[in-house]
Design a protein around this motif. Structure first.
Motif, PDB file in Angstrom:
ATOM      1  N   ILE A  54       0.815  -1.112   0.087  1.00  0.00           N
ATOM      2  CA  ILE A  54       0.164  -0.122  -0.031  1.00  0.00           C
ATOM      3  C   ILE A  54       1.008   1.386  -0.049  1.00  0.00           C
ATOM      4  O   ILE A  54       1.549   1.713   1.065  1.00  0.00           O
ATOM      5  CB  ILE A  54      -0.820  -0.084   1.110  1.00  0.00           C
ATOM      6  CG1 ILE A  54      -1.846  -1.223   1.031  1.00  0.00           C
ATOM      7  CG2 ILE A  54      -1.726   1.146   1.105  1.00  0.00           C
ATOM      8  CD1 ILE A  54      -2.852  -1.575   2.426  1.00  0.00           C
ATOM      9  N   SER A  55       1.030   1.957  -1.153  1.00  0.00           N
ATOM     10  CA  SER A  55       2.322   2.799  -1.608  1.00  0.00           C
ATOM     11  C   SER A  55       2.152   4.269  -1.137  1.00  0.00           C
ATOM     12  O   SER A  55       3.162   4.650  -1.278  1.00  0.00           O
ATOM     13  CB  SER A  55       2.578   2.399  -2.947  1.00  0.00           C
ATOM     14  OG  SER A  55       1.509   3.171  -3.764  1.00  0.00           O
ATOM     15  N   GLY A  64      -1.818   2.215  -4.888  1.00  0.00           N
ATOM     16  CA  GLY A  64      -1.541   3.777  -4.662  1.00  0.00           C
ATOM     17  C   GLY A  64      -2.836   4.050  -3.476  1.00  0.00           C
ATOM     18  O   GLY A  64      -3.817   3.228  -3.325  1.00  0.00           O
ATOM     19  N   SER A  65      -2.486   4.932  -2.443  1.00  0.00           N
ATOM     20  CA  SER A  65      -3.317   5.187  -1.511  1.00  0.00           C
ATOM     21  C   SER A  65      -3.076   6.705  -0.972  1.00  0.00           C
ATOM     22  O   SER A  65      -2.070   7.361  -1.437  1.00  0.00           O
ATOM     23  CB  SER A  65      -3.481   4.360  -0.370  1.00  0.00           C
ATOM     24  OG  SER A  65      -1.840   4.498   0.447  1.00  0.00           O
ATOM     25  N   SER A 123       8.256  10.733   1.371  1.00  0.00           N
ATOM     26  CA  SER A 123       8.486   9.565   2.573  1.00  0.00           C
ATOM     27  C   SER A 123       7.655   8.562   2.071  1.00  0.00           C
ATOM     28  O   SER A 123       8.212   7.410   2.115  1.00  0.00           O
ATOM     29  CB  SER A 123       7.709  10.144   3.781  1.00  0.00           C
ATOM     30  OG  SER A 123       6.092  10.441   3.434  1.00  0.00           O
ATOM     31  N   ALA A 124       6.611   8.466   1.186  1.00  0.00           N
ATOM     32  CA  ALA A 124       5.763   7.483   0.402  1.00  0.00           C
ATOM     33  C   ALA A 124       6.790   6.670  -0.711  1.00  0.00           C
ATOM     34  O   ALA A 124       7.044   5.833  -0.770  1.00  0.00           O
ATOM     35  CB  ALA A 124       4.719   7.820  -0.026  1.00  0.00           C
ATOM     36  N   THR A 125       7.255   7.735  -1.549  1.00  0.00           N
ATOM     37  CA  THR A 125       8.090   7.294  -2.614  1.00  0.00           C
ATOM     38  C   THR A 125       9.501   6.483  -2.265  1.00  0.00           C
ATOM     39  O   THR A 125       9.707   5.496  -2.981  1.00  0.00           O
ATOM     40  CB  THR A 125       8.242   8.488  -3.821  1.00  0.00           C
ATOM     41  OG1 THR A 125       9.155   9.391  -2.963  1.00  0.00           O
ATOM     42  CG2 THR A 125       6.934   8.921  -4.186  1.00  0.00           C
ATOM     43  N   THR A 180      -2.780   3.501   7.256  1.00  0.00           N
ATOM     44  CA  THR A 180      -3.392   2.865   6.139  1.00  0.00           C
ATOM     45  C   THR A 180      -3.353   1.167   6.483  1.00  0.00           C
ATOM     46  O   THR A 180      -3.955   0.228   6.322  1.00  0.00           O
ATOM     47  CB  THR A 180      -2.567   2.733   4.806  1.00  0.00           C
ATOM     48  OG1 THR A 180      -1.141   3.028   5.129  1.00  0.00           O
ATOM     49  CG2 THR A 180      -2.704   4.092   4.170  1.00  0.00           C
ATOM     50  N   ALA A 181      -2.222   0.937   7.413  1.00  0.00           N
ATOM     51  CA  ALA A 181      -2.080  -0.597   7.813  1.00  0.00           C
ATOM     52  C   ALA A 181      -3.255  -0.682   8.864  1.00  0.00           C
ATOM     53  O   ALA A 181      -3.720  -1.909   8.550  1.00  0.00           O
ATOM     54  CB  ALA A 181      -0.814  -0.674   8.988  1.00  0.00           C
TER      55      ALA A 181
END
Length: 336
Positions: A187-188, A221-222, A195-197, A253-254
């Motif tokens: 979940i990207s 994606g999220s 931070s996500a990338t 998201t987790a």
């Protein structure tokens, strides 16, 4: 002492203690070493009895600064951003600074408005936790000579204090690979946030080192929100080759993913292992405590203030990177 109406001033303390104004100022200045002389004790006792409160605005005017830092975050309902702000306030207290916060809901225009409002109110510098890879606002601040630093996210050019997100993503994915999982959903997070990338890059690095090809269908994606994590987990588990483990690039998201998996009747970690990121306090107290990557917020906050204090900033020291650590808990298990 006769009762005095209105604010008690340093002159009132000096008169009551029988010393000069400069003596009172020196004794009550918390930045100086604390004196335990008889005079110092008397001045502090008189100040307390009179109800004297130090006039920070006057002190700031004498120094030409307000000793106030403006902090801009997407939202304080996000526990990560609340933890960052608290870490910044702790770091500020250690250096006689005061932090005030503004929120933007991750809207770049709102971020600009918040910065202008804070600057107009006289803050000495800005800490931005809202940087986007597609936004040139930090460069605009630099051109204007505004003292600022990015935190948690970076644009690759500005002074920044961040966690090593690629390492964190690698640690999370490596943990799942070491447990025998090969079909690992990701979940990207939003593509505009470094931070996500960078956590995605860590995921890719771990697979590359293991010599395992990545199934692109497993990358969903999220946003950073709980509902988005729920939707992403539902998409992952609807795949023909559904994952045996999921790495979500933040804890919200987790948590959303955990909710979806439970609702689908899947057991964590027996059917699906799950890893989050940031290690917010809630995740260790869930019915199934969540394996997560811990971010050292206090270290990041202190480094941000240090960068603001560096004039000029050395070109090779414009980015401070703090090392995260994996905290294994009961949400991950070996592939059976």
């Amino acid at each position: 002492m006769a009762e005095k109406k209105g604010r008690i001033t340093i002159l009132d303390v000096a008169a009551a203690a029988g010393v000069s104004k400069s003596t009172v100022s020196r004794i009550l200045d918390e930045r100086l070493p604390r004196s335990e002389s008889e005079t110092a004790r008397r001045v502090r006792r008189v100040a307390m009895e009179l109800g004297y409160i130090r006039d920070m605005s006057a002190a700031s005017l004498r120094r030409g600064k307000t000793m106030t830092i403006g902090v801009i975050v997407p939202r304080l309902t996000d526990t990560v951003m609340a933890m960052l702000y608290e870490a910044i306030t702790r770091a500020c207290r250690r250096t006689d600074l005061f932090a005030i916060v503004a929120t933007t809901d991750d809207d770049p225009d709102a971020g600009r408005e918040a910065a202008e409002t804070l600057l107009n109110r006289g803050v000495d510098a800005l800490i931005l936790a809202t940087a986007r890879l597609d936004d040139d606002f930090p460069a605009e601040l630099e051109r204007r000579g505004v003292n600022y630093v990015l935190t948690l996210r970076t644009n690759g050019r500005s002074p920044a204090s961040v966690g090593d997100d690629q390492l964190g993503g690698y640690l999370a994915t490596r943990h799942l690979l070491d447990l025998g999982h090969r079909c690992i959903g990701l979940i990207s997070g939003p593509s505009y946030a470094s931070s996500a990338t960078q956590r995605v890059e860590g995921y890719r690095q771990a697979f590359s080192e293991a010599g395992i090809a990545i199934d692109q269908d497993l990358l969903i994606g999220s946003t950073f929100g709980i509902d988005s994590g729920t939707e992403a987990a539902e998409k992952l588990m609807a795949l023909p080759n559904r994952p045996t483990a999921i790495f979500a690039v933040n804890d919200n998201t987790a948590i959303g993913a955990l909710s979806a998996l439970t609702r689908m009747g899947l057991r964590v970690p027996h059917d699906v292992s799950l890893v989050g990121y940031n290690d917010i306090p809630l995740v260790s107290r869930l019915p199934i405590p969540l394996t997560s990557v811990r971010v050292p917020f206090d270290q990041i906050a202190s480094a941000a203030l240090d960068l603001l204090a560096c004039e000029p900033q050395a070109s090779d020291d414009r980015v401070r990177v703090a090392t995260p650590s994996l905290i294994p808990r009961r949400s991950t298990a070996a592939l059976s």
